[in-house]
Scaffold this active site. Structure first.
Site, PDB file in Angstrom:
ATOM      1  N   HIS A 378      29.079 -53.944  44.158  1.00 19.94           N
ATOM      2  CA  HIS A 378      29.059 -53.282  42.409  1.00 19.94           C
ATOM      3  C   HIS A 378      27.886 -52.425  42.702  1.00 19.94           C
ATOM      4  CE1 HIS A 378      32.021 -54.934  39.668  1.00 19.94           C
ATOM      5  NE2 HIS A 378      31.935 -56.223  40.617  1.00 19.94           N
ATOM      6  N   LYS A 569      23.705 -48.310  27.136  1.00 19.29           N
ATOM      7  CA  LYS A 569      23.827 -48.930  28.344  1.00 19.29           C
ATOM      8  C   LYS A 569      22.609 -49.505  28.641  1.00 19.29           C
ATOM      9  CE  LYS A 569      24.756 -44.811  30.311  1.00 19.29           C
ATOM     10  NZ  LYS A 569      26.278 -45.259  30.735  1.00 19.29           N
ATOM     11  N   ARG A 570      22.502 -50.431  29.619  1.00 18.99           N
ATOM     12  CA  ARG A 570      21.206 -51.132  30.103  1.00 18.99           C
ATOM     13  C   ARG A 570      20.204 -50.142  30.296  1.00 18.99           C
ATOM     14  NH1 ARG A 570      20.967 -56.953  30.794  1.00 18.99           N
ATOM     15  NH2 ARG A 570      18.762 -56.288  31.712  1.00 18.99           N
ATOM     16  N   LYS A 575      19.511 -44.945  35.106  1.00 16.45           N
ATOM     17  CA  LYS A 575      20.586 -44.300  34.003  1.00 16.45           C
ATOM     18  C   LYS A 575      19.892 -43.071  33.309  1.00 16.45           C
ATOM     19  CE  LYS A 575      22.725 -48.582  33.907  1.00 16.45           C
ATOM     20  NZ  LYS A 575      24.070 -48.628  34.162  1.00 16.45           N
ATOM     21  N   THR A 677      31.820 -48.070  33.062  1.00 11.37           N
ATOM     22  CA  THR A 677      33.072 -48.417  32.187  1.00 11.37           C
ATOM     23  C   THR A 677      32.786 -48.017  30.903  1.00 11.37           C
ATOM     24  OG1 THR A 677      32.338 -50.598  32.012  1.00 11.37           O
ATOM     25  CG2 THR A 677      33.791 -50.404  33.796  1.00 11.37           C
ATOM     26  N   LYS A 681      35.490 -46.035  27.947  1.00 12.72           N
ATOM     27  CA  LYS A 681      35.759 -46.382  26.556  1.00 12.72           C
ATOM     28  C   LYS A 681      35.452 -45.376  25.534  1.00 12.72           C
ATOM     29  CE  LYS A 681      33.999 -51.042  28.142  1.00 12.72           C
ATOM     30  NZ  LYS A 681      33.010 -51.694  28.425  1.00 12.72           N
TER      31      LYS A 681
END
Length: 843
Positions: A378, A569-570, A575, A677, A681
């Site tokens: 992952h 998101k986290r 990110k 993911t 969405k």
């Protein structure tokens, strides 16, 4: 503007939510009243909203149990190959609405509850999220369970029943504060304890080698109590099982020791054993080598493998011999999927059972183990890789350490025979890392002990082969695969966005809900005026609804006609929430510089949790809230720019914000986000994506056409080239005046007047040691955001792009992902066979 229909008015018009036949409605009412009566007889005279919620949950649960029992009976009779999905996280969210959707009960329940003078949506809001996950990895497991049931696979999710899930996030003075998530406080209507299947798990002790074999002695025992949760497929009457283990001390715990009079202390010490399932570790993409975490990893694996072997032995068509010591057929009946390296101990544990307990010879046991296990990687971030100290294993799992050494020795002998004299290759490929602290590399153990290794998006699977596991790929290229992640369209379209689902059903029917590729049928309709109007109207209604929610819950008023620019998101440096911050500041400065100019109004929403020990992530949250404080109270700006931090982002909040988003931010440095993911969405729910060529964004651009996304920034090759050259942040800072202005404002205390030095760690990191190269993509990002503004000014063209995106999102269904796992890794075929419902005879 006309007041939008209420959700329950809308729901009644929506066919895909089940036909509310008079009989069904009467049946639901009767059942509801019965459950409510029993609740009140036990307790009180007056019903609270929570009583109503539980009465409804138990009513819906009643519709599950017959199907659940029949499904398990069906598996027992047919004895198919069983799929075991092992994960330390299952981020399930709420269960009530999902169960109603999958059973086709939603309209019947809605009508029954309405007739009783209650509001279904209000009751749904009472349910706690099951937050047994951190983010993508845990939510993926939940989507996979939904798809496996919908595809009729005999599948089981196995994990831990954490008493406390991911913490609740409060924002106090702009800072994140964590609160324990006591999600079981009022009880969980969806789980069933199964004390009859309680199993022992052993820790510590010593190993004895005897002529009769190996024995693991003097261990401490913890009991694993299973709790089963039903997992319904979409309208196929299949109900699978998620089994979560809870730790229990045995009744003689510490009492057989000679601690005379230590009875009270011994009973109090039961907590030590039961702490194993107390709390989810709140790290996303970060390894914390704590002994309690290693205990959790072995606990779930040891209990699950006993369960798997018990079920294999008692199955009707196992092996012919009476005592069933034959494990030849084990890989034909069992597939174990390891969700990251967290359950990697399944490999040595299966070896221990086969060799030490079942007396299978080593080579045969190893063949069985490899054919049974498969591993999903992952992440490629080095800080996320699990590397456990050998000393910890020696103490906690002495026999497993011996087995790992033996596995590694045979593996290295094999490599040495193929590459004689290449000692550096042996060092790189060893499971044991030598150094001041010897460590076990769990990823290497997984690759060696599995017959299949997969990444979670095409670009990630290539990186896995070309860098992370390069040596292993050269050894066994056939072992490496790609399985691009997906999301379940039941929760992430039908449940969270009924208006859009209905608009689509009107145009192409409802087949897309179990075959999302059918969304392609929308492509010829991209210029259909009615569709363009309806898609835009649904988006506007979702935005109005979310605006009302924000006003009610957080007392913030926003402009519903502004662009909803969403980044959820986290919180993590890779990110690049900081890149978003720099754009917000740039936008703010442009408005201040030329207040009379026409700007496209934006509401920027950023949300996500920071791991409690991740200092930089917590500083990023403080920066976002501080920017919001300045921007939102500047009269010159008005409602042209608002910055909202979405507190306590979780599954149930995602279900509200995603359908309302116009713009989806997916802006990680190329090569760092394995898949993502959330990106899928947003695409399915009618937002456009601004993103880098990273993770599944690459395949989204391929499916929809790159011109229908806002792609910017460095590609993986550019990042590698910049690494070779050397990334110099100051070069960008000196060259780009708007970047310099934004950074100077952050460092001078413009956003933190009471504490001018507040953000020095952020500034220092960005200028001197930014691994994720925020400045290198700033210019391209800001220019790309200007293109976003330009398109948003033309609502018709914007909506056409939205429709193209929705029409091309079919690949990103977890049904497609699971079909690929089933065929390419597990060796089973999905079936659309409907198990007859409980009220009909079996044949």
């Amino acid at each position: 503007m006309a007041k939008p229909l209420t959700d329950s008015e809308k729901r009644k018009q929506i066919s895909v939510r089940g036909i509310a036949g008079l009989g069904d409605v009467a049946e639901v009412r009767k059942s509801f009243n019965r459950h409510l009566h029993f609740t009140l007889v036990k307790d009180r005279n007056v019903a609270t909203p929570r009583d109503y919620f539980f009465a409804l949950a138990h009513t819906v649960r009643d519709h599950l149990v017959g199907r659940w029992i029949r499904t398990q009976q069906h598996y027992y009779e047919r004895d198919p190959k069983r799929i075991y999905y092992l994960s330390l996280e299952f981020y399930m969210g709420r269960t009530l609405q999902n169960t109603m959707v999958n059973l086709g009960l939603q309209n019947a329940c809605d009508e029954a509850i309405y007739q009783l003078g209650l509001d279904l949506e209000e009751l749904e809001e009472i349910e706690e999220d099951a937050g047994l996950g951190n983010g993508g990895l845990g939510r993926l497991a939940a989507c996979f369970l939904d798809s496996m049931a919908t595809l009729g696979l005999a599948a089981y999710g196995y994990g831990i029943r954490y008493e406390f899930g991911i913490f609740n996030q409060k924002i106090v003075n702009g800072w994140q504060v964590e609160e324990a998530d006591d999600w079981l406080r009022y009880g969980n209507p969806w789980e069933k304890a199964r004390p009859e299947y309680m199993l022992p798990v052993h820790f510590y002790g010593r190993v004895e080698h005897t002529p009769e074999g190996v024995r693991w002695l003097d261990t401490q025992v913890v009991l694993a109590m299973p709790y089963d949760t039903p997992v319904p497929g979409y309208r196929n009457n299949t109900v699978n099982t998620m089994r979560l283990w809870s730790a229990k001390a045995p009744n003689d715990f510490k009492l057989h020791d000679f601690n005379v009079g230590g009875y009270i202390e011994a009973v109090l010490d039961r907590n030590l054993a039961e702490n194993i399932s107390r709390v989810l570790y709140p790290n996303d993409n970060f390894f914390e080598g704590k002994e309690l975490r290693l205990k959790q990893e072995y606990f779930v694996v040891a209990a699950t493998l006993q369960d798997i072997i018990r079920r294999f032995k008692s199955s009707k068509f196992g092996c012919r011999d009476p005592v069933r010591t034959c494990f030849e057929t084990f890989p034909d009946k069992v597939a174990i999927q390891l969700n990251d390296t967290h359950p990697a101990l399944a490999i040595p544990e299966l070896m221990r059972i086969l060799v030490d307990v079942e007396k299978v010879d080593w080579d045969k046991a190893w063949e069985i183990t490899k054919k049974t296990c498969a591993y999903t990687n992952h992440t490629v971030l080095p800080e996320a890789l699990e590397r456990w100290p050998v000393s910890m294993f020696e103490k906690l799992l002495p026999r497993h350490l011996e087995i790992i050494y033996a596995i590694n020795q045979r593996h290295l002998d094999h490599v040495a025979s193929l590459f004689p004299g290449d000692v550096d290759r042996l060092r790189r490929m060893s499971v044991i890392e030598e150094g001041d602290c010897k460590r076990i590399n769990m990823a290497h153990l997984c690759v060696i002990g599995s017959h299949a290794v997969n990444g979670v998006a095409r670009i990630h699977s290539e990186i896995v082969k070309q860098s992370v596991f390069k040596d292993f790929y050269e050894l066994e290229p056939e072992k490496f695969q790609n399985k691009t992640n997906g999301i379940t369209p039941r929760r992430w379209l039908l449940l969270c966005n009924p208006g859009l689902a209905d608009t689509i059903v009107e145009k192409i029917g409802e087949g897309f809900l179990t075959d999302l590729s059918q969304l392609k049928k929308l492509l010829p309709l991209v210029n259909d005026e009615a569709l363009i109007r309806d898609v835009a109207k649904v988006k506007q209604e979702n935005k109005l609804k979310f605006s009302a929610f924000l006003e009610k819950e957080y007392k913030v008023k926003i402009n519903p006609s502004s662009m909803f620019d969403v980044h959820v998101k986290r919180i993590h440096e890779y990110k690049r929430q900081l890149l978003n911050c720099l754009h917000i500041i740039t936008l703010y400065n442009r408005i201040k510089k030329d207040p009379t100019k026409a700007f496209v109004p934006r509401t920027v929403m950023i949300g996500g949790k920071a791991a409690p020990g991740y200092h930089m992530a917590k500083m990023i949250i403080k920066l976002v809230t501080s920017i919001g404080n300045v921007v939102n109270h500047d009269p010159v700006v008005g409602d042209r720019l608002k910055v909202i931090f979405l507190e306590n982002y979780r599954v149930s909040l995602a279900e509200k914000v995603i359908p309302a988003a116009d713009l989806s931010q997916q802006i990680s440095t190329a090569g760092t986000e394995a898949s993502g993911t959330g990106n899928m969405k947003f695409m399915l729910n009618g937002a456009l994506t601004i993103g880098t060529m990273d993770g599944a964004n690459v395949e989204m651009a391929e499916e929809a056409g790159a011109e229908n996304l806002f792609i910017f920034g460095m590609r993986v090759e550019d990042v590698e080239a910049l690494d070779r050259k050397g990334y110099n942040a100051r070069e960008y800072y000196d060259r780009l005046p708007e970047l310099k202005q934004a950074m100077d404002q952050i460092s001078s205390g413009f956003f933190s007047p009471k504490d001018p030095d507040c953000f020095r760690d952020i500034v220092n990191m960005l200028l001197n040691h930014d691994r994720f190269k925020v400045f290198a993509d700033y210019e391209a990002y800001v220019a790309c955001q200007a293109q976003v503004d330009q398109l948003y000014r033309n609502p018709r063209e914007w909506t056409k792009k939205v429709i193209r995106n929705i029409a091309c999102s079919g690949k990103f269904s977890s049904d497609r992902t699971i079909t690929e796992y089933a065929r390419d890794i597990w060796g089973v075929e999905p079936s659309d066979l409907q198990i007859p419902p409980p009220n009909l005879p079996k044949d």
